[in-house]
Design a protein around this motif. Structure first.
Motif, PDB file in Angstrom:
ATOM      1  N   TRP A 173       0.762  -1.198   0.203  1.00  0.00           N
ATOM      2  CA  TRP A 173       0.254  -0.101  -0.023  1.00  0.00           C
ATOM      3  C   TRP A 173       1.138   1.140   0.062  1.00  0.00           C
ATOM      4  CZ3 TRP A 173      -4.824   0.369  -1.478  1.00  0.00           C
ATOM      5  CH2 TRP A 173      -5.647  -0.582  -1.209  1.00  0.00           C
ATOM      6  N   ILE A 174       1.997   1.120   0.794  1.00  0.00           N
ATOM      7  CA  ILE A 174       3.055   2.404   0.889  1.00  0.00           C
ATOM      8  C   ILE A 174       3.408   2.642  -0.380  1.00  0.00           C
ATOM      9  CG2 ILE A 174       4.980   3.330   2.006  1.00  0.00           C
ATOM     10  CD1 ILE A 174       3.894   1.930   4.452  1.00  0.00           C
ATOM     11  N   TRP A 175       3.925   1.536  -1.153  1.00  0.00           N
ATOM     12  CA  TRP A 175       4.655   1.765  -2.333  1.00  0.00           C
ATOM     13  C   TRP A 175       3.663   1.951  -3.306  1.00  0.00           C
ATOM     14  CZ3 TRP A 175       3.241  -1.540  -6.550  1.00  0.00           C
ATOM     15  CH2 TRP A 175       3.988  -1.533  -7.588  1.00  0.00           C
ATOM     16  N   GLY A 176       2.542   1.614  -3.379  1.00  0.00           N
ATOM     17  CA  GLY A 176       1.572   1.981  -4.454  1.00  0.00           C
ATOM     18  C   GLY A 176       1.238   3.540  -4.148  1.00  0.00           C
ATOM     19  N   ALA A 177       1.231   3.949  -3.035  1.00  0.00           N
ATOM     20  CA  ALA A 177       0.853   5.590  -2.858  1.00  0.00           C
ATOM     21  C   ALA A 177       1.838   6.370  -3.291  1.00  0.00           C
ATOM     22  CB  ALA A 177       0.643   5.890  -1.357  1.00  0.00           C
ATOM     23  N   VAL A 178       3.133   5.967  -3.003  1.00  0.00           N
ATOM     24  CA  VAL A 178       4.512   6.650  -3.604  1.00  0.00           C
ATOM     25  C   VAL A 178       4.705   6.475  -5.061  1.00  0.00           C
ATOM     26  CG1 VAL A 178       6.682   6.731  -3.424  1.00  0.00           C
ATOM     27  CG2 VAL A 178       5.731   6.165  -1.271  1.00  0.00           C
ATOM     28  N   ASN A 179       4.354   5.611  -5.493  1.00  0.00           N
ATOM     29  CA  ASN A 179       4.460   5.178  -7.043  1.00  0.00           C
ATOM     30  C   ASN A 179       3.183   6.068  -7.514  1.00  0.00           C
ATOM     31  OD1 ASN A 179       6.510   3.627  -6.978  1.00  0.00           O
ATOM     32  ND2 ASN A 179       5.630   2.008  -8.175  1.00  0.00           N
ATOM     33  N   ALA A 180       2.134   6.155  -6.982  1.00  0.00           N
ATOM     34  CA  ALA A 180       1.037   7.002  -7.443  1.00  0.00           C
ATOM     35  C   ALA A 180       1.320   8.406  -7.811  1.00  0.00           C
ATOM     36  CB  ALA A 180      -0.207   6.841  -6.872  1.00  0.00           C
ATOM     37  N   GLY A 181       2.076   8.983  -6.634  1.00  0.00           N
ATOM     38  CA  GLY A 181       2.802  10.098  -6.494  1.00  0.00           C
ATOM     39  C   GLY A 181       3.731  10.635  -7.506  1.00  0.00           C
ATOM     40  N   GLY A 182       4.597   9.559  -7.738  1.00  0.00           N
ATOM     41  CA  GLY A 182       5.642   9.763  -8.849  1.00  0.00           C
ATOM     42  C   GLY A 182       5.135   9.871 -10.148  1.00  0.00           C
ATOM     43  N   LEU A 183       4.398   9.097 -10.799  1.00  0.00           N
ATOM     44  CA  LEU A 183       3.583   8.804 -11.822  1.00  0.00           C
ATOM     45  C   LEU A 183       2.605  10.270 -11.880  1.00  0.00           C
ATOM     46  CD1 LEU A 183       2.188   5.355 -12.168  1.00  0.00           C
ATOM     47  CD2 LEU A 183       4.177   6.282 -13.426  1.00  0.00           C
ATOM     48  N   ALA A 184       2.207  10.933 -10.916  1.00  0.00           N
ATOM     49  CA  ALA A 184       1.378  12.021 -11.216  1.00  0.00           C
ATOM     50  C   ALA A 184       2.488  13.222 -11.404  1.00  0.00           C
ATOM     51  CB  ALA A 184       0.821  12.440  -9.941  1.00  0.00           C
ATOM     52  N   LEU A 185       3.607  13.225 -11.126  1.00  0.00           N
ATOM     53  CA  LEU A 185       4.725  14.177 -11.313  1.00  0.00           C
ATOM     54  C   LEU A 185       5.262  14.041 -12.830  1.00  0.00           C
ATOM     55  CD1 LEU A 185       6.756  14.104  -7.804  1.00  0.00           C
ATOM     56  CD2 LEU A 185       5.432  15.977  -8.759  1.00  0.00           C
ATOM     57  N   VAL A 186       5.398  12.782 -13.218  1.00  0.00           N
ATOM     58  CA  VAL A 186       5.707  12.520 -14.638  1.00  0.00           C
ATOM     59  C   VAL A 186       4.806  13.178 -15.632  1.00  0.00           C
ATOM     60  CG1 VAL A 186       6.337  10.593 -16.300  1.00  0.00           C
ATOM     61  CG2 VAL A 186       7.030  10.433 -14.011  1.00  0.00           C
ATOM     62  N   PHE A 187       3.718  12.624 -15.428  1.00  0.00           N
ATOM     63  CA  PHE A 187       2.566  13.333 -16.336  1.00  0.00           C
ATOM     64  C   PHE A 187       2.101  14.820 -16.121  1.00  0.00           C
ATOM     65  CE2 PHE A 187       2.593   8.607 -16.799  1.00  0.00           C
ATOM     66  CZ  PHE A 187       2.607   8.410 -18.091  1.00  0.00           C
ATOM     67  N   PHE A 188       1.987  15.243 -15.144  1.00  0.00           N
ATOM     68  CA  PHE A 188       1.314  16.414 -14.694  1.00  0.00           C
ATOM     69  C   PHE A 188       2.421  17.562 -14.262  1.00  0.00           C
ATOM     70  CE2 PHE A 188      -1.693  13.359 -13.993  1.00  0.00           C
ATOM     71  CZ  PHE A 188      -2.658  13.387 -14.886  1.00  0.00           C
TER      72      PHE A 188
END
Length: 583
Positions: free
Chosen positions: A568-583
């Motif tokens: 869950w922690i890894w998923g949340a961190v990755n979601a934040g990272g992908l948001a920074l990549v695309f937005f």
């Protein structure tokens, strides 16, 4: 340079190079040369690991990391390749640290062994180094010293702390004839121990080796992390291909791969299971791999062997019922039967031998002996033939059981006792009535297991229906199968495999070795000193206590909970990272 030192070197050099690169400390030419060389060099451990996994038909996170590194190098993004390699090398260093830490509590006991020990050879008592103790040596162990060998006490009495093997802190009383084990502590008294096993052959050092191997070896049950990797890696690679097909932007693809590389989860999950295995070992629960610990939490059906598992396995002969119509006296028949059973390792045979010894009846010495697994045994004393075993075995050997005698047998069995019939020269001559004490913790342990999600309990036994009914009535087992031969037990284990959830088999580890190996999870009870048990089972309990099974299940649940939190922690961190990549 070994593997761990290489990884430490890579972490150190890559950190320095990346700091120099981003801070601008290094000349541009040297900067690029160092990045290219070390980023390329650091790729090889990852590629080798990914190749070996594919060779074993498994998809791991290293495959995704290899793709990310390949894209980085192809795009000449040397800093990105160096950063990915840094994370992966750091993950390997942390994993090794976790494994070493989880084994530290056990390995530290090795330091407590005396550098030298006293040995009696002939009339002399000499001091020798631990490595020079030999089988047959008489080792002297004084109060406060650790026993350096596996062996039998030939003289003395003492309280011995066996917590290094069983996890039980209460000292156990030992006297002449008792078995003692390497690493255990003489709390009080003085002992002379005849050496049976030394060094790597002792139970303690085999356990250490087993724990070490369990943290390295992959096993047949697929873990949560394995399932995740097999799906996740394929999805990310396909998504990366689709993203490149749509955008034609290799830098964007590389950014996504950097975020989703999952090297952090690759170290977090093994670290959690490695620590749990070490914790279980300290409590006398030896687990052969993280997958078995996780698999235990999914067990819905648990099969128990009766003797030595639900019962103490210490049969006691209650009485001998003699049929006086034969050409032999009662005491002589007991002597002959005890002589036959002297060569058998079955608990009922030992009970008959003890019955004769308690009554000061000499144990006979047969000229010929044969044992028939699960049925009985046969011996010859000159021209006289003695057969002991179940009624079907005696009939198989041509001994007739009259209706009157059969009625006596049925009545004796009705109370839940086990019977060993005795045949003399082709005629039924009597029977021993035996009883086996049910473990006091059995009912409590089964109720505990039920509260933890195990919903079906089955007992397999070679004893008769009445004995089986008595045991299930006192323990809470719902289903039983009686009058079974060893091959019948194996057939029932096969029958229950594939039912809803996983199936665990609990046995003594020696007689049930085939069933323990066949089950999804094989659990051996009280395996201290039993090499065959440690080899056969997936989980070995060093103490004869059924409460250790729910304890192991709770450890499995805890590590599974920690693993889910990691995801869950890894998923949340990755979601934040992908948001920074695309937005």
């Amino acid at each position: 340079m070994n593997k761990i030192n290489l990884d430490k070197f890579l972490v150190g050099i890559l950190v320095l190079i990346l700091i120099g690169h981003y801070a601008g400390f290094l000349p541009s030419g040297l900067d690029q040369v160092l990045l290219i060389f070390f980023a390329s060099f650091a790729v090889f451990p990852v590629l080798i690991s990914a190749f070996q996994s594919l060779k074993n038909k498994k998809i791991t996170i290293d495959l995704l990391a290899s793709v990310a590194l390949a894209v980085s190098i192809f795009n000449k993004a040397w800093a990105s390749a160096a950063f990915i390699s840094l994370m992966l090398a750091s993950a390997r260093v942390l994993a090794t640290y976790a494994e070493n830490k989880s084994r530290g509590a056990i390995k530290s006991l090795l330091k407590l062994k005396p550098a030298k020990t006293k040995v009696k050879r002939g009339d002399k008592i000499i001091e020798v180094s631990y490595a020079k103790i030999e089988a047959g040596d008489l080792v002297i162990v004084e109060m406060g010293e650790r026993i350096p060998v596996d062996g039998i006490i030939v003289n003395g009495e003492a309280l011995v702390d066996q917590s290094s093997l069983t996890g039980e802190s209460i000292p156990v009383e030992k006297k002449a004839g008792s078995r003692v084990f390497n690493s255990t502590l003489n709390v009080s008294g003085s002992l002379v121990v005849k050496t049976e096993k030394t060094g790597k052959d002792t139970t303690f050092e085999k356990i250490i080796k087993l724990v070490e191997q369990s943290q390295k070896e992959k096993v047949g049950i697929q873990t949560m992390a394995d399932k995740f990797a097999s799906v996740y890696v394929v999805v990310i690679i396909l998504a990366a291909i689709a993203l490149f097909s749509f955008s034609r932007d290799l830098t964007l693809v590389l950014s996504v791969l950097l975020v989703t590389c999952a090297d952090d989860i690759a170290v977090a999950v093994p670290m959690a299971f490695s620590t749990a295995i070490g914790l279980a070992a300290k409590r006398g629960i030896i687990v052969k791999g993280g997958a078995f610990l996780e698999g235990l939490t999914e067990v819905k059906t648990m099969i128990f062997d009766k003797t030595g598992t639900l019962t103490k396995g210490k049969m006691k002969t209650e009485e001998f019922n003699f049929f006086p119509d034969n050409q032999v006296a009662e005491k002589e028949l007991i002597s002959l039967a005890a002589g036959l059973d002297f060569f058998s390792n079955h608990p009922s045979a030992k009970a008959i031998v003890n019955y004769a010894k308690d009554r000061k009846i000499a144990v006979g010495r047969p000229d010929k002996f044969e044992e028939f697994s699960g049925k009985g045994s046969r011996a010859l004393y000159g021209a006289r033939e003695i057969i002991c075993g179940r009624s079907s075995f005696l009939e198989e050997k041509g001994i007739e059981i009259s209706p009157n005698d059969r009625e006596k047998i049925i009545q004796a069995q009705a109370g839940g006792s086990s019977l060993v019939l005795v045949g003399y020269n082709g005629q039924l001559a009597g029977y021993f009535r035996l009883a086996d004490e049910i473990r006091p913790e059995a009912k409590e342990a089964l109720m505990d297991l039920k509260s933890l999600g195990v919903n079906k309990f089955v007992m397999l036994t070679g004893d008769n229906e009445n004995v089986a009914k008595r045991v299930v009535g006192e323990t809470g087992v719902e289903t039983y199968h009686a009058n079974l031969l060893p091959e019948d037990k194996l057939a029932y284990v096969k029958k229950y495999i594939g039912s809803k959830g996983k199936m665990a088999m609990v046995g003594d580890g020696v007689n049930d070795a085939a069933s323990l190996t066949l089950a999804d999870i094989g659990i051996a009870m009280g395996t201290i000193g039993a090499d065959a048990a440690i080899e056969a089972a997936d989980i070995a309990l060093m103490k004869d206590n059924l409460n250790k099974i729910p304890e192991a299940l709770r450890i499995g649940r805890l590590v599974k909970k920690v693993t889910k939190q990691n995801f869950w922690i890894w998923g949340a961190v990755n979601a934040g990272g992908l948001a920074l990549v695309f937005f």
